[in-house]
Design a protein around this motif. Structure first.
Motif, PDB file in Angstrom:
ATOM      1  N   MET A 252       0.884  -1.194   0.156  1.00  0.00           N
ATOM      2  CA  MET A 252      -0.023   0.136   0.027  1.00  0.00           C
ATOM      3  C   MET A 252       0.956   1.127  -0.086  1.00  0.00           C
ATOM      4  O   MET A 252       1.617   1.755   1.084  1.00  0.00           O
ATOM      5  N   ARG A 253       0.934   1.875  -1.112  1.00  0.00           N
ATOM      6  CA  ARG A 253       1.989   2.907  -1.511  1.00  0.00           C
ATOM      7  C   ARG A 253       1.177   4.182  -1.918  1.00  0.00           C
ATOM      8  O   ARG A 253       0.423   4.303  -2.857  1.00  0.00           O
ATOM      9  N   ASN A 254       1.858   5.345  -1.310  1.00  0.00           N
ATOM     10  CA  ASN A 254       1.636   6.779  -1.629  1.00  0.00           C
ATOM     11  C   ASN A 254       2.811   7.859  -1.220  1.00  0.00           C
ATOM     12  O   ASN A 254       2.114   8.477  -0.354  1.00  0.00           O
ATOM     13  N   PRO A 255       3.843   7.402  -1.592  1.00  0.00           N
ATOM     14  CA  PRO A 255       4.835   8.269  -1.086  1.00  0.00           C
ATOM     15  C   PRO A 255       4.718   9.726  -0.760  1.00  0.00           C
ATOM     16  O   PRO A 255       4.129  10.372  -1.921  1.00  0.00           O
ATOM     17  N   GLY A 256       5.409  10.178   0.276  1.00  0.00           N
ATOM     18  CA  GLY A 256       5.093  11.620   0.462  1.00  0.00           C
ATOM     19  C   GLY A 256       3.523  11.953   1.113  1.00  0.00           C
ATOM     20  O   GLY A 256       3.461  13.176   1.060  1.00  0.00           O
ATOM     21  N   LYS A 257       2.758  11.374   0.725  1.00  0.00           N
ATOM     22  CA  LYS A 257       1.353  11.888   0.855  1.00  0.00           C
ATOM     23  C   LYS A 257       0.582  10.615   1.749  1.00  0.00           C
ATOM     24  O   LYS A 257       1.098   9.549   1.915  1.00  0.00           O
ATOM     25  N   VAL A 258      -0.525  10.892   2.200  1.00  0.00           N
ATOM     26  CA  VAL A 258      -1.592   9.954   2.871  1.00  0.00           C
ATOM     27  C   VAL A 258      -1.872   8.833   2.106  1.00  0.00           C
ATOM     28  O   VAL A 258      -2.318   9.138   0.895  1.00  0.00           O
ATOM     29  N   VAL A 281       1.942   8.254   4.784  1.00  0.00           N
ATOM     30  CA  VAL A 281       1.189   8.963   6.056  1.00  0.00           C
ATOM     31  C   VAL A 281      -0.045   7.974   6.159  1.00  0.00           C
ATOM     32  O   VAL A 281      -0.757   7.781   5.636  1.00  0.00           O
ATOM     33  N   VAL A 282      -0.217   7.528   7.627  1.00  0.00           N
ATOM     34  CA  VAL A 282      -1.582   7.063   8.051  1.00  0.00           C
ATOM     35  C   VAL A 282      -2.035   7.696   9.062  1.00  0.00           C
ATOM     36  O   VAL A 282      -1.410   8.372   9.974  1.00  0.00           O
ATOM     37  N   THR A 283      -3.572   7.972   8.855  1.00  0.00           N
ATOM     38  CA  THR A 283      -3.996   8.961   9.847  1.00  0.00           C
ATOM     39  C   THR A 283      -5.377   8.138  10.266  1.00  0.00           C
ATOM     40  O   THR A 283      -5.944   7.471   9.681  1.00  0.00           O
ATOM     41  N   LEU A 284      -5.366   8.171  11.752  1.00  0.00           N
ATOM     42  CA  LEU A 284      -6.500   7.742  12.422  1.00  0.00           C
ATOM     43  C   LEU A 284      -7.043   8.698  13.320  1.00  0.00           C
ATOM     44  O   LEU A 284      -7.684   8.340  14.316  1.00  0.00           O
ATOM     45  N   VAL A 285      -6.983   9.954  13.098  1.00  0.00           N
ATOM     46  CA  VAL A 285      -7.476  11.120  13.778  1.00  0.00           C
ATOM     47  C   VAL A 285      -8.801  10.976  14.109  1.00  0.00           C
ATOM     48  O   VAL A 285      -9.760  10.877  13.410  1.00  0.00           O
ATOM     49  N   TYR A 286      -9.082  11.045  15.524  1.00  0.00           N
ATOM     50  CA  TYR A 286     -10.399  11.143  16.064  1.00  0.00           C
ATOM     51  C   TYR A 286     -11.253   9.990  15.743  1.00  0.00           C
ATOM     52  O   TYR A 286     -12.388   9.956  15.656  1.00  0.00           O
ATOM     53  N   SER A 287     -10.633   8.716  15.440  1.00  0.00           N
ATOM     54  CA  SER A 287     -11.475   7.596  15.178  1.00  0.00           C
ATOM     55  C   SER A 287     -11.785   6.746  16.438  1.00  0.00           C
ATOM     56  O   SER A 287     -10.882   7.023  17.601  1.00  0.00           O
ATOM     57  N   ARG A 288     -12.692   5.877  16.563  1.00  0.00           N
ATOM     58  CA  ARG A 288     -12.995   5.179  17.661  1.00  0.00           C
ATOM     59  C   ARG A 288     -12.973   3.605  17.244  1.00  0.00           C
ATOM     60  O   ARG A 288     -13.839   3.394  16.379  1.00  0.00           O
ATOM     61  N   ILE A 289     -12.016   2.683  17.741  1.00  0.00           N
ATOM     62  CA  ILE A 289     -11.975   1.458  17.486  1.00  0.00           C
ATOM     63  C   ILE A 289     -12.108   0.587  18.732  1.00  0.00           C
ATOM     64  O   ILE A 289     -11.635   0.915  19.612  1.00  0.00           O
ATOM     65  N   GLY A 290     -12.778  -0.489  18.300  1.00  0.00           N
ATOM     66  CA  GLY A 290     -12.896  -1.364  19.600  1.00  0.00           C
ATOM     67  C   GLY A 290     -11.620  -2.040  19.893  1.00  0.00           C
ATOM     68  O   GLY A 290     -11.066  -1.996  20.919  1.00  0.00           O
TER      69      GLY A 290
END
Length: 481
Positions: A252-258, A281-290
């Motif tokens: 899973m690639r997107n170099p330099g970006k999300v 970049v991986v973002t999980l900002v303000y997510s809710r995970i069990g």
């Protein structure tokens, strides 16, 4: 209307639903014995053929070259459609149609328009090659969507290879081993039977490979077992009432970006255990995970975890986890450390929670200006910001031992007459100097001379520093979270 021989076979087979086989493979061109006009197929689908009691009519055709445009837009199709190993010259149009089950498997076509399509059965494009766009916005597919092994290639930069925003699929969407070049858009879609994309390859380098903002998935979203993506995978504000899995996913690639945009989403379980490290970049900002199950070594160097809340954390030790929460691209963020410590507390590991909070203070210190770091260094060295109070005891023991030995060799001078002063004990004298407020009477009865006077001053200063650090540390430990 005048019918050719292949068309007559199809027309006569329609009342009983018998399949007409013109060939076992996709024809290379419009051969006379394998060519059927799309107009004939459209008329049969719309009920122009003869009905025969006791039989279920259907259009079933294999190995045909279909010329013209298959257009039933806005119409009602009461019979099943099966096109197998066919070549469609133009993009079929099923927009705003009401249909039964449709299978267009192993076909070649320049696109598919099913905007607003309502199908009582499933829609299958499995095994087909589509050189254009598949459009399914606002479609309602009661029997599911099947695009297993489908190859969709859209070369125009302003069009999606698969556009299915707002689609409702009741019996599961299956895109296993599909190859989609040009982006897959599922914004606002609802997958009541799950989304299964094991082995799928999405290619849209530098852009969005999968846009599934605000998607709702029941059961499971399987982007796993060989799933690959070149470009961003965006499930922002999505809701997965089950498991969102990237288990054994490929590159899973997107170099330099999300590359994985999973912010503001909810999932009962998130599994991020791909076979290769994620690049981007991986973002999980303000997510809710069990339950968050992952492999920390598969996370990229840059993350966004601010506001992420999880109930359970699986995979990785405390050292890896502290490194994990320290990778925020925005710099120091206290919340990821606090969330990690809260999880360790709930899991009964208070000592690991203290390690996480100590790491938070050290990370915060690195973000402060140079002058503000001195007190932090002192607290860290003496009591570990209150999370390692035994350090102060260690310092106290070391200083007390040094003072006892030195004052035992070089005793101070007496200040009072023998009858008025206590006997000198180097241990008690050193302890009296270390305690900010003298309690043993040794300090007032004996006066160090020469260089030992500076030793006494140093012990007094150490006593004040250690006492202040202990008080600060105790305040931090005892203060309610």
């Amino acid at each position: 209307m005048d019918l050719t021989a292949p068309e007559r076979l199809l027309w006569d087979a329609y009342p009983t639903g018998q399949q007409v086989v013109l060939g076992t493979d996709r024809p290379a061109g419009p051969l006379p014995d394998r060519t059927v006009r799309a107009e004939v197929v459209s008329r049969l689908l719309l009920g122009a053929g003869e009905q025969r009691p006791g039989h279920v009519p259907a259009v079933r055709l294999r190995g045909a070259y279909v010329t013209g445009r298959l257009d039933v837009s806005g119409g009602t199709v009461e019979c099943e459609l099966l096109l197998d190993h066919c070549v469609l010259e133009e993009e079929p149009d099923f927009s705003n149609a009401q249909t039964r089950q449709m299978r267009m498997s192993n076909c070649t076509m320049p696109g598919f328009d099913g905007g607003g399509l309502r199908a009582d059965g499933f829609l299958s494009l499995s095994g087909s090659r589509i050189d254009g766009s598949v459009r399914l916005p606002r479609a309602q597919l009661a029997g599911g969507l099947r695009m297993n092994r489908t190859r969709v290639t859209e070369t125009e930069p302003n069009r999606w290879a698969v556009f299915a925003g707002g689609t409702v699929v009741d019996a599961g969407a299956f895109l296993r081993d599909a190859e989609i070049t040009g982006g897959l858009r599922l914004t606002g879609a609802r997958m009541n039977g799950g989304l299964f994309m094991e082995g799928a390859a999405l290619r849209n380098p530098g852009r969005i490979a999968l846009d599934a903002q605000n998607i709702v998935v029941e059961d499971a979203a399987e982007l796993s077992h060989g799933f690959t993506a070149e470009g961003m995978v965006r499930l922002r504000s999505g809701q997965v009432n089950g498991t969102l899995s990237f288990d054994r996913a490929g590159a899973m690639r997107n170099p330099g970006k999300v590359v994985l945009h999973l912010s503001h989403m909810q999932a009962d379980e998130l599994i991020l255990t791909p076979d290769e490290p994620v690049e981007g970049v991986v973002t999980l900002v303000y997510s809710r995970i069990g339950v968050l199950l992952d492999r920390p070594d598969r996370w990229p160097a840059q993350l966004r975890l601010q506001g992420l809340v999880y109930e359970s954390l699986r995979g990785g030790g405390v050292t890896e986890r502290i490194d994990w929460v320290s990778r925020d691209v925005e710099g120091f963020r206290p919340q990821p450390y606090e969330q990690l410590a809260a999880w360790y507390r709930r899991d009964g590991n208070d000592h690991l929670a203290r390690r996480a909070l100590l790491a938070k203070q050290r990370a915060r210190r690195r973000s402060l200006p140079p002058r503000s770091r001195a007190w932090g260094f002192l607290l860290d060295a003496t009591v570990g910001y209150g999370y390692r109070p035994w350090l102060a005891a260690g310092w106290l023991a070391a200083v007390l031992t040094a003072g006892t030995v030195l004052f035992g060799i070089f005793p101070p001078n007496p200040l009072k007459q023998p009858a008025e002063r206590p006997d000198f004990h180097s241990f008690v004298y050193t302890l009296d100097l270390l305690i900010p407020f003298g309690a043993f009477g040794q300090r007032e009865a004996w006066d160090p001379a020469g260089w030992t006077q500076w030793l006494a001053y140093g012990l007094i200063a150490c006593g004040w520093i250690l006492a202040t650090a202990l008080i600060a540390g105790a305040t931090r430990v005892l203060r309610p979270s």
